[in-house]
Motif scaffolding. Sequence first.
Motif: not given
Length: 108
Positions: A18-24, A37-43, A58-63, A84-89
């Motif tokens: 686990r690696a916590p960051m300000p946006g996620f 193969m790498m797999r990725v998920g978003y929540t 989630k769109r930002r995370f996919r990009a 996290r809530s900072d991910a949008i701003t």
Amino acid sequence: MTTLTKRRDFLAANSGKRAPMPGFVLLVNPRGDGDPMMRVGYTVTKKIGNAVVRNRIKRRFRALARDVLPTSGVRGADHVLIGRSDAITRDFALLKLDLTRALAKVAR
């Protein structure tokens, strides 16, 4: 790179590093099945905002995943980005830098 869709895959990723960051929060769990193969998920939970806000995050995370994971991701592992809530701003360039740092932290 494929997308995680099953709940059991998300739960299995929770037992990884686990690696916590300000946006996620980044979760990385090596599968150990020999498949590179790498797999990725978003929540993003409802605590963060309404459906519009959650989908925008989630769109930002996919990009982010398209830009960073092919070069810096862990091969043969599941990656989960928890919003996290900072991910949008937060600026996209900072999110990209955060994801690179988180992947380097997990790879150690």
